[in-house]
Design an enzyme around this catalytic site. Structure first.
Site, PDB file in Angstrom:
ATOM      1  N   HIS A 221      -1.934  12.350  -0.670  1.00 58.76           N
ATOM      2  CA  HIS A 221      -1.600  12.096   0.726  1.00 58.76           C
ATOM      3  C   HIS A 221      -1.379  10.611   1.025  1.00 58.76           C
ATOM      4  O   HIS A 221      -1.086  10.242   2.156  1.00 58.76           O
ATOM      5  CB  HIS A 221      -2.730  12.647   1.611  1.00 58.76           C
ATOM      6  CG  HIS A 221      -2.352  12.841   3.041  1.00 58.76           C
ATOM      7  ND1 HIS A 221      -2.921  12.126   4.070  1.00 58.76           N
ATOM      8  CD2 HIS A 221      -1.446  13.670   3.618  1.00 58.76           C
ATOM      9  CE1 HIS A 221      -2.404  12.506   5.217  1.00 58.76           C
ATOM     10  NE2 HIS A 221      -1.503  13.452   4.975  1.00 58.76           N
ATOM     11  N   LYS A 223       0.303   6.883   1.277  1.00 62.16           N
ATOM     12  CA  LYS A 223       1.638   6.354   1.525  1.00 62.16           C
ATOM     13  C   LYS A 223       1.587   4.861   1.221  1.00 62.16           C
ATOM     14  O   LYS A 223       0.883   4.111   1.910  1.00 62.16           O
ATOM     15  CB  LYS A 223       2.084   6.540   2.981  1.00 62.16           C
ATOM     16  CG  LYS A 223       2.250   7.994   3.409  1.00 62.16           C
ATOM     17  CD  LYS A 223       1.049   8.522   4.101  1.00 62.16           C
ATOM     18  CE  LYS A 223       1.263   9.935   4.610  1.00 62.16           C
ATOM     19  NZ  LYS A 223       0.019  10.614   4.943  1.00 62.16           N
ATOM     20  N   ASP A 228       7.657  -6.229  -5.734  1.00 61.65           N
ATOM     21  CA  ASP A 228       7.510  -7.480  -6.484  1.00 61.65           C
ATOM     22  C   ASP A 228       6.078  -8.007  -6.487  1.00 61.65           C
ATOM     23  O   ASP A 228       5.860  -9.198  -6.728  1.00 61.65           O
ATOM     24  CB  ASP A 228       8.440  -8.561  -5.926  1.00 61.65           C
ATOM     25  CG  ASP A 228       9.889  -8.343  -6.321  1.00 61.65           C
ATOM     26  OD1 ASP A 228      10.132  -7.552  -7.260  1.00 61.65           O
ATOM     27  OD2 ASP A 228      10.783  -8.949  -5.704  1.00 61.65           O
ATOM     28  N   HIS A 406       0.940  10.984  15.121  1.00 61.08           N
ATOM     29  CA  HIS A 406       0.629  11.080  13.695  1.00 61.08           C
ATOM     30  C   HIS A 406      -0.126   9.853  13.180  1.00 61.08           C
ATOM     31  O   HIS A 406      -0.517   9.803  12.013  1.00 61.08           O
ATOM     32  CB  HIS A 406       1.925  11.265  12.895  1.00 61.08           C
ATOM     33  CG  HIS A 406       1.726  11.673  11.479  1.00 61.08           C
ATOM     34  ND1 HIS A 406       1.994  10.835  10.412  1.00 61.08           N
ATOM     35  CD2 HIS A 406       1.284  12.838  10.925  1.00 61.08           C
ATOM     36  CE1 HIS A 406       1.734  11.461   9.279  1.00 61.08           C
ATOM     37  NE2 HIS A 406       1.303  12.675   9.554  1.00 61.08           N
ATOM     38  N   LYS A 408      -3.015   7.220  12.283  1.00 60.71           N
ATOM     39  CA  LYS A 408      -4.422   7.323  11.896  1.00 60.71           C
ATOM     40  C   LYS A 408      -5.016   5.924  12.019  1.00 60.71           C
ATOM     41  O   LYS A 408      -5.029   5.151  11.046  1.00 60.71           O
ATOM     42  CB  LYS A 408      -4.574   7.832  10.465  1.00 60.71           C
ATOM     43  CG  LYS A 408      -3.813   9.155  10.168  1.00 60.71           C
ATOM     44  CD  LYS A 408      -2.513   8.859   9.494  1.00 60.71           C
ATOM     45  CE  LYS A 408      -1.805  10.055   8.885  1.00 60.71           C
ATOM     46  NZ  LYS A 408      -1.835  11.321   9.465  1.00 60.71           N
ATOM     47  N   ASP A 413     -13.917  -3.463  18.756  1.00 67.12           N
ATOM     48  CA  ASP A 413     -14.534  -4.707  19.244  1.00 67.12           C
ATOM     49  C   ASP A 413     -13.690  -5.957  19.049  1.00 67.12           C
ATOM     50  O   ASP A 413     -14.242  -7.060  18.886  1.00 67.12           O
ATOM     51  CB  ASP A 413     -15.889  -4.917  18.559  1.00 67.12           C
ATOM     52  CG  ASP A 413     -16.935  -3.919  19.011  1.00 67.12           C
ATOM     53  OD1 ASP A 413     -16.661  -3.154  19.949  1.00 67.12           O
ATOM     54  OD2 ASP A 413     -18.034  -3.905  18.409  1.00 67.12           O
TER      55      ASP A 413
END
Length: 488
Positions: A221, A223, A228, A406, A408, A413
């Site tokens: 899952h 991404k 380079d 979508h 996350k 603070d």
């Protein structure tokens, strides 16, 4: 009793004993599986083997460890911990002074090395992310490492990225791509033939059909893109036109990613190398051109500081001893003193997370949760709504974004923000390979807070009256489906 049924029954009993005494997961998950064994004794073991057990995966991955010399490049977790404890890092600026214990939590658990001298740029939609990503790929000179849960090669943006990777491979750039075979079930291996023909290398997770069946419940899952050894991308955005809001069923689409430069890129590169070596080692026909882990990490180490931002890269998966991304979230919840703003597409927490959120709210922390107003999965929506009701009972505001959210993200603070691939749900914590970037910087946290409040202005606050007046079928579905969640 036939020998086959006796054998299944025996394995059923052994699996129950294993769960009861050796499984390091929440009690709800353990009890749910024991109920399965009790009510479907002949199938319980098989269901658990395919859907619940992670022990076989841990044993399997140990056979294919990455080059042990990876540890020679960059600071070890032990060295990094000593540097944090001895004050070698200047944590007195940019809101980092109160985060030393959170850094140590992630470091000594997940081995997430803390680095400074980075820069981080927030990307709050796919259009901005793709534009920046494609520009950086165009300028690549040596390596392009790509890993996506979803890579829709036949969408417009997928074709554009694939064409760009083919172009760079023909120019002599080392291009490596990992995609999830079930996350990309509409993507065919043949779609990558032009890239393979140009000298690029591609692995699906998992490349073997047999091993995919045996590990069907585990998903790659993460991404991430590393270019380079200088630039890294991570977050919630995959490759597909629906992330641009072009799917009429799920629109508008709201997502978040982050572009990183500086020493932290080495840690993202290190995780890609581990994933690549694992897949390469078990492939039926591995590539002759092996990934040079030492050269890849030395490439990152040559880069000078690009800013003043502190970053930790926290990874976990079904092969991890503990759910480190969950521990990172718990660390932020329990350390928050003023506010904690959370965005997640799926809210399916366990008791530990729910208790931590309740205690933080009762201690005076301004806890807010934002979830989608448009669902992409009916199952996840109903379970999310059931748990949202728990927060409403405790006076914690829940906002529904007018579209599919979508992202996350956690922001706490004005000190630290977490952006990555990990949903606030049991599956992400236990069964999926995940990667989050924790960014320790006041300016970055303030930007994340500003984005949350802008999204909040567009959103609708869920009231207890609205929640209680939901249709009876929705309440029944939520009550039943929440019982299935711990099985995953």
């Amino acid at each position: 009793m036939s020998p086959l049924l006796f054998l299944l029954y025996f394995f059923n009993v052994m699996a129950a004993i294993s769960i009861l005494f050796f499984r390091k997961k929440q009690v709800g998950s353990t009890l749910a599986w024991l109920l399965v064994f009790a009510f479907v004794p002949w199938l319980g073991f098989l269901l658990y083997f395919f859907l619940g057990s992670t022990r076989k995966l841990r044993l399997f991955r140990r056979r294919f460890r990455p080059n042990p010399r990876l540890a020679e490049y960059g600071p070890s977790p032990g060295e990094n911990a000593r540097a944090l404890l001895s004050g070698q890092f200047n944590l007195s600026s940019q809101g980092r002074e109160g985060c030393r214990d959170l850094m140590l939590l992630n470091l000594q658990g997940a081995g997430a090395v803390y680095t400074q001298g980075n820069s981080a740029r927030l990307l709050v939609d796919a259009e901005k992310k793709y534009e920046s990503l494609f520009r950086d790929i165009e300028e690549a000179q040596e390596t392009i490492h790509v890993l996506y849960f979803i890579f829709k090669t036949r969408d417009e943006c997928g074709r554009k990225l694939l064409d760009l990777l083919v172009k760079k491979a023909r120019q002599g750039v080392k291009v490596r791509v990992i995609y999830d075979t079930l996350g990309c079930f509409k993507t065919h291996k043949a779609d990558f033939d032009p890239l393979l023909g140009a000298g690029g290398m591609v692995y699906g997770y998992l490349p073997s059909p047999l091993r995919t069946v045996l590990q069907v419940n585990y998903r790659m899952h993460r991404k991430m893109v590393i270019i380079d050894g200088k630039v890294a991308y991570t977050g919630g955005i995959n490759i597909g036109d629906d992330y641009l809001g072009k799917d009429r069923r799920i629109t508008p689409w709201r997502d978040t990613s982050v572009r990183l430069t500086g020493p932290c890129v080495q840690q993202v590169q290190r995780q890609f190398i581990r994933d690549w070596v694992f897949l390469d080692s078990q492939a039926a026909r591995p590539y002759v051109d092996k990934i040079d882990s030492s050269q890849s990490l030395e490439q990152c180490m040559k880069e000078e500081n690009t800013g003043q931002v502190g970053v930790q890269i926290v990874s976990s998966g079904p092969d991890s001893l503990y759910p480190y991304t969950k521990e990172s979230y718990l660390g932020m919840i329990t350390r928050a003193r003023r506010y904690l703003y959370i965005q997640t597409p799926y809210f399916i927490p366990d008791d530990a997370l729910l208790t931590a959120l309740r205690c933080a709210s009762r201690a005076g922390v301004d806890v807010r949760l934002m979830i989608p107003g448009v669902a992409d999965k009916a199952y996840a929506y109903h379970v999310t709504m059931w748990h949202a009701g728990e927060l409403l009972r405790w006076g914690i505001p829940v906002y529904r974004y007018p579209g599919f959210l979508h992202a996350k993200t956690f922001v706490m603070d004005d000190m630290v923000a977490s952006i990555g691939s990990t949903n606030l749900d049991i599956r992400s914590f236990d069964l999926d390979y995940e990667l989050n970037a924790l960014v320790y910087d006041r300016d970055f946290a303030l930007e994340c807070r500003k984005v949350f409040l802008q999204d909040q202005e567009k959103s609708r606050r869920l009231t207890r009256e609205e929640y209680q007046s939901r249709p009876l079928p929705d309440k029944v579905k939520a009550g039943l489906l929440r019982l299935v969640a711990p099985l995953l």
